[in-house]
Write a protein that holds these residues in place. Structure first.
Motif, mmCIF file in Angstrom:
data_model
loop_
_atom_site.group_PDB
_atom_site.id
_atom_site.type_symbol
_atom_site.label_atom_id
_atom_site.label_comp_id
_atom_site.label_asym_id
_atom_site.label_seq_id
_atom_site.Cartn_x
_atom_site.Cartn_y
_atom_site.Cartn_z
ATOM 1 N N SER A 125 67.077 -41.644 -18.050
ATOM 2 C CA SER A 125 68.132 -41.856 -17.273
ATOM 3 C C SER A 125 69.058 -40.392 -16.818
ATOM 4 O O SER A 125 68.773 -39.523 -17.759
ATOM 5 N N SER B 220 72.563 -38.743 -16.031
ATOM 6 C CA SER B 220 74.171 -39.000 -16.080
ATOM 7 C C SER B 220 74.741 -37.660 -15.822
ATOM 8 O O SER B 220 74.461 -36.512 -16.564
ATOM 9 N N SER C 34 75.935 -42.072 -12.761
ATOM 10 C CA SER C 34 74.705 -42.349 -13.754
ATOM 11 C C SER C 34 73.621 -43.150 -13.100
ATOM 12 O O SER C 34 74.010 -44.128 -12.115
ATOM 13 N N ASN D 181 69.860 -45.376 -13.752
ATOM 14 C CA ASN D 181 69.031 -45.864 -14.835
ATOM 15 C C ASN D 181 67.724 -46.335 -14.097
ATOM 16 O O ASN D 181 67.596 -47.086 -13.291
ATOM 17 N N LEU E 72 69.674 -49.199 -11.726
ATOM 18 C CA LEU E 72 71.060 -49.390 -11.648
ATOM 19 C C LEU E 72 71.663 -47.850 -11.464
ATOM 20 O O LEU E 72 71.505 -46.862 -12.057
ATOM 21 N N LEU F 299 75.492 -46.340 -10.901
ATOM 22 C CA LEU F 299 76.875 -46.422 -11.254
ATOM 23 C C LEU F 299 77.776 -45.282 -10.827
ATOM 24 O O LEU F 299 77.398 -44.318 -11.179
ATOM 25 N N ASP G 134 81.525 -43.878 -11.055
ATOM 26 C CA ASP G 134 82.870 -44.278 -11.544
ATOM 27 C C ASP G 134 83.025 -45.300 -12.465
ATOM 28 O O ASP G 134 83.808 -46.292 -12.156
ATOM 29 N N GLY G 135 81.680 -45.788 -12.972
ATOM 30 C CA GLY G 135 81.490 -47.043 -13.536
ATOM 31 C C GLY G 135 81.403 -48.390 -12.872
ATOM 32 O O GLY G 135 81.349 -49.390 -13.432
ATOM 33 N N LYS G 136 81.126 -48.076 -11.377
ATOM 34 C CA LYS G 136 81.061 -49.276 -10.619
ATOM 35 C C LYS G 136 79.655 -49.161 -10.025
ATOM 36 O O LYS G 136 79.244 -48.012 -9.656
ATOM 37 N N SER G 137 79.228 -50.209 -10.092
ATOM 38 C CA SER G 137 77.529 -50.376 -9.522
ATOM 39 C C SER G 137 77.612 -50.273 -7.765
ATOM 40 O O SER G 137 78.477 -50.845 -7.312
ATOM 41 N N TYR H 76 75.382 -50.715 -4.531
ATOM 42 C CA TYR H 76 73.883 -51.214 -3.881
ATOM 43 C C TYR H 76 73.214 -50.265 -3.154
ATOM 44 O O TYR H 76 73.874 -49.667 -2.172
ATOM 45 N N SER I 286 83.571 -43.689 -4.874
ATOM 46 C CA SER I 286 84.431 -42.642 -5.537
ATOM 47 C C SER I 286 85.528 -42.043 -5.058
ATOM 48 O O SER I 286 86.597 -41.626 -5.736
#
Length: 238
Positions: A135, A137, A142, A144, A149, A151, A153-156, A158, A214
């Motif tokens: 992964s 980061s 981030s 994966n 997946l 992310l 700022d912590g939000k997924s 698409y 972001s």
């Protein structure tokens, strides 16, 4: 290897007939749909490996079908259209089409493109050994590889398959500049029939999605006259 199942969607019976004949001659299993609504019903009811999709159809057109497919699946799509306007090609690619063929077309060329897209999907859409890749980061981002997946700022967020592959290719080599030709070869495959503007279109779309979440400058920088790079600035690591 199991025969690939290809759904041909076009409101012109003669075109469906010719495409079916050439694809079946090459060993494909072929289904047909005469309009967008029938196409969506058949896609939801069965498992297809690729869709050859006409854009200009009455009622539910090819753009709408593509949007619906991309809401839930990464099913490969080759778009057909009688219009050669650049904006049509760009819209199709932005919606997630894998390739674009302008009518009138050579059935042999279409078959070659079907084979190329399926080959990339089965053998080259993921880099060799991608399942073993680590992964990635970075501050605010981030990725994966196992789940694909992303992310921010912590939000997924698409991403279409090609958007994801572009981001991963750039992010795994931060601060390295990739030429458009390198990205075409790596992400689309050496036998892709498109041109370098395809990369620009996808990069712009990818940037918009990252910035929208972001609210800051995109991670992807343009290296004028060369290509693009994933930029890790000092402020990103603070």
């Amino acid at each position: 290897m199991k025969k690939a199942d290809v759904l041909v969607v076009d409101d012109e019976h003669k075109i469906r007939e010719v495409v079916r004949m050439y694809l079946e001659k090459e060993g494909f299993s072929v289904g047909e749909a005469a309009d967008g609504r029938e196409a969506l019903n058949k896609i939801s009811a069965g498992k297809w490996d690729l869709v050859v999709l006409d854009l200009m159809m009455p009622g539910v057109d090819g753009w709408a079908v593509c949007r619906e497919i991309r809401k839930t699946a990464s099913l490969p799509i080759i778009m057909l259209t009688a219009r050669d306007a650049e904006v049509d090609r760009i819209v199709g690619l932005e919606l997630g089409a894998d390739d674009y063929v302008v009518k009138p077309f050579s059935p042999r060329e279409l078959v070659a493109r079907v084979k190329a897209v399926l080959r990339r999907t089965r053998d080259g859409q993921k880099d060799p050994g991608e399942a073993d890749q680590a992964s990635l980061s970075y501050p605010g981002l981030s990725i994966n590889p196992d789940s694909r997946l992303v992310l921010v700022d912590g939000k997924s967020v698409y991403l279409t398959p090609k958007e994801y592959e572009l981001l991963y290719q750039l992010a795994k080599s931060p601060n390295r500049t990739f030429t458009r030709e390198e990205l075409l070869s790596t992400v689309w495959g050496y036998d892709y029939f498109g041109d370098a503007r395809t990369v620009d279109t996808h990069i712009n779309r990818l940037r918009d999605k990252l910035v929208k979440i972001s609210g800051r400058t995109s991670f992807i920088a343009t290296v004028w006259g060369v290509g693009y790079k994933f930029e890790v600035k000092n402020e990103l690591s603070q």
